[in-house]
Design an enzyme around this catalytic site. Sequence first.
Site, PDB file in Angstrom:
ATOM      1  CE1 TYR A  82     -10.134  10.873 -10.611  1.00  0.00           C
ATOM      2  CE2 TYR A  82     -10.520  10.694 -12.757  1.00  0.00           C
ATOM      3  CZ  TYR A  82      -9.673  10.712 -11.871  1.00  0.00           C
ATOM      4  OH  TYR A  82      -8.139  10.557 -12.012  1.00  0.00           O
ATOM      5  CB  CYS A  83     -13.350  15.448  -7.726  1.00  0.00           C
ATOM      6  SG  CYS A  83     -14.923  15.232  -6.954  1.00  0.00           S
ATOM      7  CD  GLN A  84      -9.943  12.016  -2.642  1.00  0.00           C
ATOM      8  OE1 GLN A  84      -8.863  11.953  -3.606  1.00  0.00           O
ATOM      9  NE2 GLN A  84      -9.903  10.433  -2.197  1.00  0.00           N
ATOM     10  N   GLY A  86     -16.899  13.250  -5.167  1.00  0.00           N
ATOM     11  CA  GLY A  86     -17.968  13.674  -6.011  1.00  0.00           C
ATOM     12  C   GLY A  86     -18.563  15.050  -5.821  1.00  0.00           C
ATOM     13  CB  ILE A 109     -10.648   8.901  -7.091  1.00  0.00           C
ATOM     14  CG1 ILE A 109      -9.804   8.118  -8.166  1.00  0.00           C
ATOM     15  CG2 ILE A 109     -10.517   8.810  -5.769  1.00  0.00           C
ATOM     16  CD1 ILE A 109      -8.451   8.712  -8.020  1.00  0.00           C
TER      17      ILE A 109
END
Length: 122
Positions: A82-84, A86, A109
């Site tokens: 995951y990231c901030q 997508g 997230i």
Amino acid sequence: MAATLSPVRAWALALGAAVALAACSAPAESIDLTEDTVVVDVRTPSEYDGGHLDGAVNLDLQSATFVADVAALDADAEYVVYCQSGNRSGQATPVFEDAGLTVVDAGGIADAAEATGLDVVN
């Protein structure tokens, strides 16, 4: 007098918005975590330090060693990235796949927290 958009321009704007939203969309269903699942935050270390999913490890997609770091991971584990928003998780997923790893893109997230049931911690 209000400005109007031509049908072609309106269509192009709608298509652009749909593509942008699709690129950052979250998984549609929940993600089951097992003891073999490793949750990976692919944001920068400072973003990770600002809040990450409980138990997640940080592998910065923007790091010069990212591809080598992924290649060194345990091939028997399962990975959730995951990231901030997508975007970066979508870029990271093929790197995991190219390394022969089993990976799920959990998106941003907030979506990853919802899909996995993990809390965001500092």
